[in-house]
Write a protein that holds these residues in place. Sequence first.
Motif, PDB file in Angstrom:
ATOM      1  N   LEU A 173       0.841  -1.195   0.000  1.00 47.11           N
ATOM      2  CA  LEU A 173       0.000   0.000   0.000  1.00 47.11           C
ATOM      3  C   LEU A 173       0.884   1.254   0.000  1.00 47.11           C
ATOM      4  CD1 LEU A 173      -2.120  -2.149   0.419  1.00 47.11           C
ATOM      5  CD2 LEU A 173      -3.271  -0.649   2.022  1.00 47.11           C
ATOM      6  N   CYS A 174       0.283   2.371  -0.397  1.00 49.35           N
ATOM      7  CA  CYS A 174       1.061   3.597  -0.602  1.00 49.35           C
ATOM      8  C   CYS A 174       1.661   4.122   0.701  1.00 49.35           C
ATOM      9  CB  CYS A 174       0.174   4.701  -1.147  1.00 49.35           C
ATOM     10  SG  CYS A 174      -0.693   4.300  -2.634  1.00 49.35           S
ATOM     11  N   CYS A 209      -0.682   5.720   3.724  1.00 50.95           N
ATOM     12  CA  CYS A 209      -2.037   5.169   3.650  1.00 50.95           C
ATOM     13  C   CYS A 209      -2.535   4.858   5.059  1.00 50.95           C
ATOM     14  CB  CYS A 209      -2.025   3.884   2.825  1.00 50.95           C
ATOM     15  SG  CYS A 209      -3.644   3.110   2.717  1.00 50.95           S
ATOM     16  N   ASN A 216     -12.131   6.330   3.193  1.00 48.58           N
ATOM     17  CA  ASN A 216     -11.198   7.384   2.788  1.00 48.58           C
ATOM     18  C   ASN A 216     -11.841   8.338   1.782  1.00 48.58           C
ATOM     19  OD1 ASN A 216     -11.243   5.751   0.554  1.00 48.58           O
ATOM     20  ND2 ASN A 216      -9.192   4.920   0.856  1.00 48.58           N
ATOM     21  N   CYS A 237      -8.163  -1.282  -1.935  1.00 49.80           N
ATOM     22  CA  CYS A 237      -6.722  -1.410  -1.701  1.00 49.80           C
ATOM     23  C   CYS A 237      -6.403  -2.419  -0.595  1.00 49.80           C
ATOM     24  CB  CYS A 237      -6.130  -0.051  -1.355  1.00 49.80           C
ATOM     25  SG  CYS A 237      -6.118   1.049  -2.784  1.00 49.80           S
ATOM     26  N   CYS A 259      -5.839   8.725   2.478  1.00 47.68           N
ATOM     27  CA  CYS A 259      -5.500   8.224   1.154  1.00 47.68           C
ATOM     28  C   CYS A 259      -4.796   9.356   0.405  1.00 47.68           C
ATOM     29  CB  CYS A 259      -6.744   7.781   0.387  1.00 47.68           C
ATOM     30  SG  CYS A 259      -6.385   7.290  -1.315  1.00 47.68           S
TER      31      CYS A 259
HETATM   32  S1  SF4 Z   1      -6.157   3.761  -0.077  1.00 43.16           S
HETATM   33 FE1  SF4 Z   1      -5.108   5.429  -1.164  1.00 43.16          FE
HETATM   34  S2  SF4 Z   1      -3.177   5.648  -0.145  1.00 43.16           S
HETATM   35 FE2  SF4 Z   1      -4.011   3.680   0.479  1.00 43.16          FE
HETATM   36  S3  SF4 Z   1      -3.083   2.236  -0.946  1.00 43.16           S
HETATM   37 FE3  SF4 Z   1      -5.045   2.872  -1.801  1.00 43.16          FE
HETATM   38  S4  SF4 Z   1      -4.565   4.578  -3.144  1.00 43.16           S
HETATM   39 FE4  SF4 Z   1      -2.816   4.258  -1.828  1.00 43.16          FE
END
Ligand code: SF4
Lengths: 273, 103, 358
Positions: A37-38, A41, A141, A71, A232
């Motif tokens: 994940l980013c 996040c 989010n 995600c 997010c």
């Molecule tokens: S929720 Fe947003 S920040 Fe988290 S992994 Fe997904 S895109 Fe990335």
Amino acid sequence: MSSDRLDVLDTHGRPTRVSTRVGEFEPKLLLDGEHDLCPGCGEPVAIRLLLEVIEELGYAQDSIGVIGIGCYTAFTGLIDVDLIQALHGRAPSVATGAKRMRPDKLLFTLQGDGDMVNEGLQEVIHTAARGESVTCVLLNNGVFGETGGHMTATTALGQRTKTSLEGRDADYHGYPIPIAELLVPLGGVSYVARGSVADAKSVVRTKAMLRKAFEAQIAGEGFSLVEILTMCPTGWFIPTADGPGYLDEVLGEVHAAGELVVGGKPVGKGASG
Amino acid sequence: MAHRGCRAMTLVETRGTIRIDSERCKGCELCIPACPPRVLRMSEGRNTRGARVPELLAGCTGCSACLLVCPDFCIEVYQYAEPVMLEAVNASESGSGDNEVTA
Amino acid sequence: MTRTLMEGSEAIATAAVAAGCRFFAGYPMTPFTEVLENFGKRLPAVGGVCINAESEIEAIGMTWGALATGARAATGSTGQGLALMQESLSEITRAELPLVVFHMARGQGDYYQATRGGGHGDYRHIVYAPIDVREAVELTELAFDRADHWRNPVQIYGDYLLAHTSEGVEFTADPFVPVAKDWAVDGSLGGSGRSRNINPIGMQKGSKSIDPESFWKRLQVKHDQIEASEARFESESTEDAELLVVAFGSVARFVRHVVRELRSEGRKVGYARPISLWPFPAEALAAAARGTQRVAVLEQNAGQMIDDVRLSVLGSVPVVGIGGISSDSAGFGMGPLLDTRVIRGRIESALENLEVST
Ligand code: SF4
Ligand SMILES: Cc1ncc(C[n+]2csc(CCOP(=O)(O)OP(=O)(O)O)c2C)c(N)n1
Ligand code: SF4
Ligand code: SF4
Ligand SMILES: [Mg+2]
């Protein structure tokens, strides 16, 4: 990588002084703490809480999770709990069927706002109204993170997404749905709360909410929902460090944190958890 | 170390410490403002991912706030059996403590 | 074993419960409604659960959850409701769950839907089309068995007539012995490092990525094995037949009757019926068609199974359609075609055409 700055303490190994470890890297119920994940996040933070609560309640070997599509689905391969991967929006029904066959097990869903409030809105409402003894965990989010930052049913007015480029406009895009509030008047609902992972205090409160929700399920009191506001930065198009502030100011404005139903009874909006 | 004396030096009570898995860190910086005594700051250097990572200064209380907000499970927290006094540079400019957390 | 007079929908639910089915979820729709009602009557008495779901989509979702715990479970609807379920019908196949679907269709126009499916991706369901209530009972028991064996959905394709005709039926006296399912989730492997994952996208525990290609190929191998071993077929009077009439489901019951009648009058007509619509009994049908001058397909739709018949005989015999769309005014598929005189007329003219063209 090491720093040559004099004031920096060595944080690579265990401390040499007599000490007690009070917090571990990843929760015990994760097969691997590395995930894709980013940066910044909020979802992994919420997942940590969920797994810690299951472990602390002694239900690691008595839980079945149903994972939605977003995600967080990347964690289906990492969470060390018996799992069912559901389709987008369908987790509450799947959890219903599983709980009816295994009433002795702790049943939870893990869903996003796109999953629960868009694709599967009627699932969660009916599951709540049936008073199913399951706990739905919503990672809200305000965007479809997985698809790249599009508007969902919970996106705040004014929030910019790829499908509300100038900001969500009520006349054009309609209003956000506060899902937790929507469930309050339903019979069958035992516990509803909204937390957040924007800061450490909120994280601690949110963990207490998850615990109460599961305790309500264990006590056979009916349906429970914990909505958790998560950052997010990717889908909000902001730097990671700005995530918590954006969460409070934009999403938090529409979706206020607090407990909404406790012991089957509505409580004042915004009460602390 | 000759230049040490050039800086303001203080002794800071330190009740705990953290371990940082700096290779896991994605450099999101969420742990920095989360730390009540402000004893975390981002490094100049980068890990193999290309991310700056947090560095710990003297004065950690072992409160776990950084761990609680870290999305990448990079932090482990320890509390010392006995507080220790550690030398810190500019440590007096750290946070006000109004972020105190009880887990 | 005693014979009991029962309506099809009741017989199906009774057979399912006898086969160990302990969960059912559905949404009312004619002519499936009574199947739901009968599960609702029977399941609580044996400690099972029947849920009147908020829609067909939720009905199959609930069944998915029940199946994942290892229970025998089923859902059902008519073609419209199954159309709503398609995403789940295809993905539940990839989750390898032993779903049984009771499809009480409005006529035979859902043959494509049942055999091709309206869902996404490469997937296959075993489809049985019972000719009468007695066979529906047998095939219901078989459906649960085959679903568990292959960990693949099985559909019973019936219709208004099947669901609402009363017949004398018998149920096996053997009590159902639960099948051990080590793949089912019961929570017990949490924290062991070997926790289970019922997953339709091929995601494995301990891995962050998926490998769709090898996952889908593995399922293809399974479906090839099913195709090679699960076809079911019935035929009569094919040896010296000049005309072979092919039909399925309730319509075949009329056709079989008429063919027997014509045979007793010395006409060289044969009868063939795919009991399984998928796998389609192509080899058996081709063998039955060998030596005939023409194959006539009598189905109650615009011509769907005829494709599979043609693919089976591969041009060795001409194939004609002698059925057609036929419905009552409500659209339930109880049309004028469901009449032995009408069907006799169709078969007789096919025989006459044979004489004209030879
Ligand atoms: S929720 Fe947003 S920040 Fe988290 S992994 Fe997904 S895109 Fe990335
Ligand atoms: C039926 C269906 N429609 C659309 C998608 C594509 N899709 C995958 S994830 C996703 C959004 C998920 O949003 P959310 O649940 O909020 O999770 P997040 O990614 O924000 O964590 C969508 C629309 C899908 N998988 N299935
Ligand atoms: S444990 Fe508390 S005091 Fe120590 S670095 Fe983390 S947040 Fe700061
Ligand atoms: S919160 Fe975690 S990932 Fe983010 S900078 Fe701090 S240690 Fe790194
Ligand atoms: Mg989302």
